[in-house]
Design a protein around this motif. Structure first.
Motif, PDB file in Angstrom:
ATOM      1  N   LYS A 286       0.818  -1.089  -0.186  1.00  0.00           N
ATOM      2  CA  LYS A 286      -0.095   0.313  -0.110  1.00  0.00           C
ATOM      3  C   LYS A 286       0.813   1.456   0.185  1.00  0.00           C
ATOM      4  O   LYS A 286       1.777   1.177   0.604  1.00  0.00           O
ATOM      5  CB  LYS A 286      -0.272   0.007   1.615  1.00  0.00           C
ATOM      6  CG  LYS A 286      -0.486  -0.274   2.679  1.00  0.00           C
ATOM      7  CD  LYS A 286      -1.085   0.262   3.686  1.00  0.00           C
ATOM      8  CE  LYS A 286      -0.373  -0.174   5.011  1.00  0.00           C
ATOM      9  NZ  LYS A 286      -1.459  -0.815   5.995  1.00  0.00           N
TER      10      LYS A 286
ATOM     11  N   ILE B 255      -6.357  -6.385   2.016  1.00  0.00           N
ATOM     12  CA  ILE B 255      -6.355  -6.327   3.863  1.00  0.00           C
ATOM     13  C   ILE B 255      -6.910  -5.523   5.150  1.00  0.00           C
ATOM     14  O   ILE B 255      -6.980  -6.005   5.364  1.00  0.00           O
ATOM     15  CB  ILE B 255      -4.775  -6.361   3.793  1.00  0.00           C
ATOM     16  CG1 ILE B 255      -3.839  -5.327   3.588  1.00  0.00           C
ATOM     17  CG2 ILE B 255      -4.410  -7.553   3.241  1.00  0.00           C
ATOM     18  CD1 ILE B 255      -1.944  -4.692   4.083  1.00  0.00           C
TER      19      ILE B 255
ATOM     20  N   MET C  78       1.844  -7.737  11.261  1.00  0.00           N
ATOM     21  CA  MET C  78       3.197  -7.081  10.369  1.00  0.00           C
ATOM     22  C   MET C  78       4.153  -7.147  10.499  1.00  0.00           C
ATOM     23  O   MET C  78       4.952  -7.449  11.171  1.00  0.00           O
ATOM     24  CB  MET C  78       1.900  -5.980  11.040  1.00  0.00           C
ATOM     25  CG  MET C  78       0.751  -6.124  11.447  1.00  0.00           C
ATOM     26  SD  MET C  78      -0.746  -4.826  10.914  1.00  0.00           S
ATOM     27  CE  MET C  78       0.343  -3.342  11.415  1.00  0.00           C
ATOM     28  N   SER C  79       4.998  -6.074  10.351  1.00  0.00           N
ATOM     29  CA  SER C  79       6.780  -5.501  10.260  1.00  0.00           C
ATOM     30  C   SER C  79       6.774  -5.538  11.509  1.00  0.00           C
ATOM     31  O   SER C  79       8.245  -6.427  12.201  1.00  0.00           O
ATOM     32  CB  SER C  79       6.734  -4.179   9.670  1.00  0.00           C
ATOM     33  OG  SER C  79       6.345  -4.421   8.156  1.00  0.00           O
TER      34      SER C  79
ATOM     35  N   ARG D  59       1.727 -10.563   7.548  1.00  0.00           N
ATOM     36  CA  ARG D  59       1.252  -9.328   6.189  1.00  0.00           C
ATOM     37  C   ARG D  59       2.627  -7.970   6.635  1.00  0.00           C
ATOM     38  O   ARG D  59       2.180  -7.428   7.666  1.00  0.00           O
ATOM     39  CB  ARG D  59      -0.058  -8.514   6.258  1.00  0.00           C
ATOM     40  CG  ARG D  59      -1.449  -9.603   6.775  1.00  0.00           C
ATOM     41  CD  ARG D  59      -2.775  -9.209   6.644  1.00  0.00           C
ATOM     42  NE  ARG D  59      -2.410  -8.370   7.352  1.00  0.00           N
ATOM     43  CZ  ARG D  59      -2.633  -8.666   9.184  1.00  0.00           C
ATOM     44  NH1 ARG D  59      -3.113 -10.059   9.569  1.00  0.00           N
ATOM     45  NH2 ARG D  59      -2.855  -7.919  10.073  1.00  0.00           N
ATOM     46  N   VAL D  60       3.110  -8.123   5.990  1.00  0.00           N
ATOM     47  CA  VAL D  60       4.895  -7.164   6.493  1.00  0.00           C
ATOM     48  C   VAL D  60       5.012  -5.973   5.333  1.00  0.00           C
ATOM     49  O   VAL D  60       4.910  -6.514   3.652  1.00  0.00           O
ATOM     50  CB  VAL D  60       5.791  -8.163   6.602  1.00  0.00           C
ATOM     51  CG1 VAL D  60       7.205  -7.166   6.961  1.00  0.00           C
ATOM     52  CG2 VAL D  60       5.538  -9.224   7.150  1.00  0.00           C
ATOM     53  N   GLY D  61       4.640  -4.895   5.245  1.00  0.00           N
ATOM     54  CA  GLY D  61       4.411  -4.015   4.554  1.00  0.00           C
ATOM     55  C   GLY D  61       5.840  -3.295   4.893  1.00  0.00           C
ATOM     56  O   GLY D  61       7.068  -2.927   3.517  1.00  0.00           O
ATOM     57  N   SER D  62       6.285  -2.570   5.931  1.00  0.00           N
ATOM     58  CA  SER D  62       7.687  -1.320   6.186  1.00  0.00           C
ATOM     59  C   SER D  62       8.534  -2.319   5.824  1.00  0.00           C
ATOM     60  O   SER D  62       9.841  -1.439   5.474  1.00  0.00           O
ATOM     61  CB  SER D  62       7.151  -0.673   7.017  1.00  0.00           C
ATOM     62  OG  SER D  62       6.770  -0.640   8.096  1.00  0.00           O
TER      63      SER D  62
ATOM     64  N   ARG E 269       6.341   3.660   4.827  1.00  0.00           N
ATOM     65  CA  ARG E 269       5.596   4.732   4.419  1.00  0.00           C
ATOM     66  C   ARG E 269       5.200   6.533   4.240  1.00  0.00           C
ATOM     67  O   ARG E 269       5.483   7.024   5.412  1.00  0.00           O
ATOM     68  CB  ARG E 269       3.933   3.695   4.383  1.00  0.00           C
ATOM     69  CG  ARG E 269       3.827   2.735   3.711  1.00  0.00           C
ATOM     70  CD  ARG E 269       2.542   2.316   4.096  1.00  0.00           C
ATOM     71  NE  ARG E 269       1.715   2.357   5.618  1.00  0.00           N
ATOM     72  CZ  ARG E 269       2.871   0.670   6.140  1.00  0.00           C
ATOM     73  NH1 ARG E 269       3.315  -0.302   5.694  1.00  0.00           N
ATOM     74  NH2 ARG E 269       2.148   0.376   7.755  1.00  0.00           N
TER      75      ARG E 269
HETATM   76  C1  LIG Z   1      -0.552  -1.192   7.094  1.00  0.00           C
HETATM   77  C2  LIG Z   1      -1.190  -3.209   7.073  1.00  0.00           C
HETATM   78  C3  LIG Z   1       0.418  -3.861   7.210  1.00  0.00           C
HETATM   79  C4  LIG Z   1       1.056  -3.908   7.061  1.00  0.00           C
HETATM   80  O1  LIG Z   1       2.137  -2.940   8.345  1.00  0.00           O
HETATM   81  P1  LIG Z   1       3.650  -2.403   8.175  1.00  0.00           P
HETATM   82  O2  LIG Z   1       3.237  -2.141   9.216  1.00  0.00           O
HETATM   83  O3  LIG Z   1       3.861  -1.827   7.300  1.00  0.00           O
HETATM   84  O4  LIG Z   1       3.889  -4.410   8.022  1.00  0.00           O
HETATM   85  C5  LIG Z   1      -0.830  -5.113   7.543  1.00  0.00           C
HETATM   86  N1  LIG Z   1      -1.959  -5.431   7.850  1.00  0.00           N
HETATM   87  C6  LIG Z   1      -2.460  -4.789   7.837  1.00  0.00           C
HETATM   88  C7  LIG Z   1      -4.719  -4.575   7.554  1.00  0.00           C
HETATM   89  C8  LIG Z   1      -1.697  -2.932   7.451  1.00  0.00           C
HETATM   90  O5  LIG Z   1      -3.404  -2.721   6.923  1.00  0.00           O
END
Ligand SMILES: *Cc1c(COP(=O)(O)O)cnc(C)c1O
Length: 220
Positions: free
Chosen positions: A26, A68, A192-193, A208-211, A217
């Motif tokens: 995202k 997500i 998450m991260s 669910r790993v983003g940053s 972001r």
């Molecule tokens: C943004 C988001 C994530 C990832 O978050 P990070 O801390 O960047 O890994 C995971 N799950 C959901 C529902 C999110 O909105």
């Protein structure tokens, strides 16, 4: 120079093979997603339907797209033709709408029910008791174009690891209880991260790993 490939490789080393890594892209541009794609990543998560639709159109078609974030009912139709897994379903009305839109495309759409495990008021989700009611309801049992593949949850945003661990452990217990009656449930999306290691220790099968992959972001 971006470190996306290196980050992905580092994270994959710490994740068991039976845990699916959803790369949360995202707000990130298509070039970043392609970089992860070229490093072998195929599952990506977005929290806004419109953004996911645009990325789906522009990017390789073998990407598996997961929605997500919190889902509004009126947005389901835009992604019903391609979305692979919807993580954050938190109402029966939304399930009815997903079923209706899936039917239009002769698809069966996989969903996870979001359980509210955090103490914070800002997190969406069902109480576990409500999930059990819904799964038994006539309305739910008549839905033929969706499959509930499991549960999803988000822990409290805190430094306190014990709190996070307890919340994930609660979700795992809920999941194990449901699985007895609903063997098609195979996925528990948590982590998450900042907390995916704890989530895996507590039984997560999808993180669910983003940053940690794409960097911080920028919402501007
Ligand atoms: C943004 C988001 C994530 C990832 O978050 P990070 O801390 O960047 O890994 C995971 N799950 C959901 C529902 C999110 O909105």
């Amino acid at each position: 120079m971006s470190n996306i490939k290196e980050n992905l490789e580092e994270i994959k080393k710490t994740i068991p093979e039976n845990v699916t890594l959803v790369a949360v892209s995202k707000t990130k541009p298509n070039e970043d997603i392609l970089e992860a794609y070229e490093a072998g990543q195929r599952v990506f998560g977005e929290n806004k339907v419109q953004e996911m639709v645009e990325k789906h159109e522009a990017l390789p078609k073998d990407i598996s797209w997961h929605l997500i974030g919190h889902l509004q009912k009126n947005k389901v139709k835009y992604m019903a033709s391609f979305v692979d897994l919807i993580h954050g379903v938190d109402s029966l009305k939304t399930l009815v709408e997903i079923d209706k839109q899936a039917k239009r495309y002769r698809r069966n759409i996989s969903c996870l029910l979001q359980i509210k495990i955090a103490k914070e008021d800002t997190k969406f989700g069902f109480a576990f008791e409500d999930v059990k009611e819904i799964l038994k309801s006539e309305t739910f049992r008549n839905l033929e174009n969706i499959t509930i593949k499991g549960l999803m949850g988000m822990a409290t945003f805190t430094e306190n690891e014990e709190t996070i661990r307890e919340e994930f452990s609660t979700l795992k217990k809920n999941f194990d209880e449901l699985k007895v009656s609903y063997p098609e449930m195979e996925t528990i999306s948590m982590g998450m991260s900042g907390d995916y290691q704890v989530a895996i220790e507590e039984g997560s099968s999808m993180v669910r790993v983003g940053s940690a992959i794409f960097g911080k972001r920028n919402y501007n």
